[in-house]
Scaffold this motif. Sequence first.
Motif, mmCIF file in Angstrom:
data_model
loop_
_atom_site.group_PDB
_atom_site.id
_atom_site.type_symbol
_atom_site.label_atom_id
_atom_site.label_comp_id
_atom_site.label_asym_id
_atom_site.label_seq_id
_atom_site.Cartn_x
_atom_site.Cartn_y
_atom_site.Cartn_z
ATOM 1 N N LEU A 18 -4.571 2.065 3.937
ATOM 2 C CA LEU A 18 -3.836 1.787 2.699
ATOM 3 C C LEU A 18 -4.556 0.771 1.821
ATOM 4 O O LEU A 18 -4.088 0.484 0.717
ATOM 5 C CB LEU A 18 -2.443 1.253 3.036
ATOM 6 C CG LEU A 18 -1.527 2.183 3.835
ATOM 7 C CD1 LEU A 18 -0.218 1.474 4.169
ATOM 8 C CD2 LEU A 18 -1.247 3.463 3.054
ATOM 9 N N GLY A 47 0.807 -1.209 0.000
ATOM 10 C CA GLY A 47 0.000 0.000 0.000
ATOM 11 C C GLY A 47 0.841 1.260 0.000
ATOM 12 O O GLY A 47 0.545 2.225 -0.728
ATOM 13 N N ARG A 48 1.896 1.278 0.790
ATOM 14 C CA ARG A 48 2.775 2.453 0.811
ATOM 15 C C ARG A 48 3.451 2.665 -0.533
ATOM 16 O O ARG A 48 3.599 3.797 -1.003
ATOM 17 C CB ARG A 48 3.821 2.307 1.924
ATOM 18 C CG ARG A 48 3.269 2.552 3.320
ATOM 19 C CD ARG A 48 4.400 2.742 4.326
ATOM 20 N NE ARG A 48 5.188 1.533 4.472
ATOM 21 C CZ ARG A 48 4.985 0.617 5.417
ATOM 22 N NH1 ARG A 48 3.987 0.765 6.284
ATOM 23 N NH2 ARG A 48 5.759 -0.450 5.507
ATOM 24 N N ARG A 50 -5.066 -0.787 -7.242
ATOM 25 C CA ARG A 50 -5.782 -0.907 -5.973
ATOM 26 C C ARG A 50 -5.285 -2.140 -5.221
ATOM 27 O O ARG A 50 -4.861 -3.121 -5.830
ATOM 28 C CB ARG A 50 -7.284 -0.988 -6.225
ATOM 29 C CG ARG A 50 -7.886 0.337 -6.697
ATOM 30 C CD ARG A 50 -9.270 0.161 -7.246
ATOM 31 N NE ARG A 50 -9.261 -0.554 -8.529
ATOM 32 C CZ ARG A 50 -10.360 -0.896 -9.194
ATOM 33 N NH1 ARG A 50 -11.558 -0.615 -8.693
ATOM 34 N NH2 ARG A 50 -10.261 -1.529 -10.348
ATOM 35 N N ARG A 92 1.056 4.231 -3.148
ATOM 36 C CA ARG A 92 0.794 5.645 -2.931
ATOM 37 C C ARG A 92 2.036 6.489 -3.147
ATOM 38 O O ARG A 92 1.961 7.583 -3.710
ATOM 39 C CB ARG A 92 0.209 5.845 -1.527
ATOM 40 C CG ARG A 92 -1.267 5.412 -1.486
ATOM 41 C CD ARG A 92 -1.700 4.857 -0.155
ATOM 42 N NE ARG A 92 -3.088 4.386 -0.226
ATOM 43 C CZ ARG A 92 -3.466 3.241 -0.786
ATOM 44 N NH1 ARG A 92 -2.578 2.429 -1.337
ATOM 45 N NH2 ARG A 92 -4.740 2.884 -0.806
ATOM 46 N N ASP A 139 -7.851 -0.825 -0.248
ATOM 47 C CA ASP A 139 -9.047 -0.424 -0.988
ATOM 48 C C ASP A 139 -10.211 -1.371 -0.779
ATOM 49 O O ASP A 139 -11.370 -0.965 -0.863
ATOM 50 C CB ASP A 139 -8.724 -0.347 -2.483
ATOM 51 C CG ASP A 139 -7.680 0.718 -2.787
ATOM 52 O OD1 ASP A 139 -8.011 1.906 -2.681
ATOM 53 O OD2 ASP A 139 -6.530 0.347 -3.094
ATOM 54 N N GLY A 168 2.441 6.850 -6.856
ATOM 55 C CA GLY A 168 1.297 7.376 -7.591
ATOM 56 C C GLY A 168 0.640 6.390 -8.530
ATOM 57 O O GLY A 168 0.001 6.793 -9.511
#
Length: 363
Positions: A259, A202-203, A213, A206, A261, A209
């Motif tokens: 983090l 998850g990190r 998901r 993000r 979805d 960018g």
Amino acid sequence: MTEEYSDPWAAEAIRRVRADGPHHTPTPLRRLSLPAVRGIDIYLKDESAHPTGSMKYRLVRAMFTEALASGALTEGTPVVAATSGAVAVAGARFARLLGLAFTAVVPAGTPVRALAGIEEEGGRWQRGELPPAAVQDEARAVAGRLGAHFLDHFTDAGRAVAACGEPTIADEVFEQLSGEPHPVPEWIVTGAGTGATSAVVGRHLRAHGHPTRLAVVDPENSAYFPAWASGCDDYTTGMPSRIPGIGRPRTEPGFRPALIDLVIPVPDAASVAAMRWLRTAGTEAGPATGTNLWGTCHLAARMHEAGARGSIVTLIGDSADPYLETHLDPSWVRARGLDPAPHEAVIERFARTGHWPARQGSG
């Protein structure tokens, strides 16, 4: 410039840990053939290729590196862990590599095959005297009596991977997909045991960018799905997971719901069914991989119904070998009230047609 270390033993120990196994070579990314969902590429990141046969090797290597770098683990210090599974096997391996004694405090009823894995890597084990839910506290007390370093994978794995886990599993996935038709996957699917793997994925998504998901699959009795769905950070079920490596009776510190979805609850019988189906497809993997595959098929079916194209990546957490007398033994499965047959029919139909019944969406 020449680097100087205040603790030469720790410097050499870190070098040994980092040099163990083919850590410089990414674990394989294997494509799963499912012609019924044409235009959707499904990949299995094979973490069973690690020296101890499990994705937990990656976490434990980071934990040993971080403990050595911080001074928490020093020359001659014994190591204690509270687990009978893959973390214990990897912990025993790294302790032996550094000439340190390793003890796993294991729950009562731990299969003989699991105990043999710890011994094969040079570790020892002792059965916990308290109920399984209290083994973590019992092992911490054992470490205190021995003056040992407590390998607390539920609390420390996420921090260790963030500090000392590069390249991460997410780094490897995106590097390996770079030449594929859909190099940025629509979904990455993983389970949650400590929560560290889902958090690092998850990190990464993000930080870079990526529109990818993150879905977490969760077995029966686990606290992670209800915690995510309710927003309750300290949700507990008090029930142990029957799918080794994933699912917890409480939300662990490394779990990062923000983090994630989507969390997909998966029946344990469906995890067994998907694991069996994978064997027929030529992939030997454990029940947690079955959980991953069940969630992956659900998401692939959603994409297929929407006419979408793209890729999905999930994980082979470990091999099938540790489960020959348990999840792959029909009598063991029946004794626990699990009936994989209806779920096998669902996944076999999906493999032929791409159709996923609406009632099977989340188990």
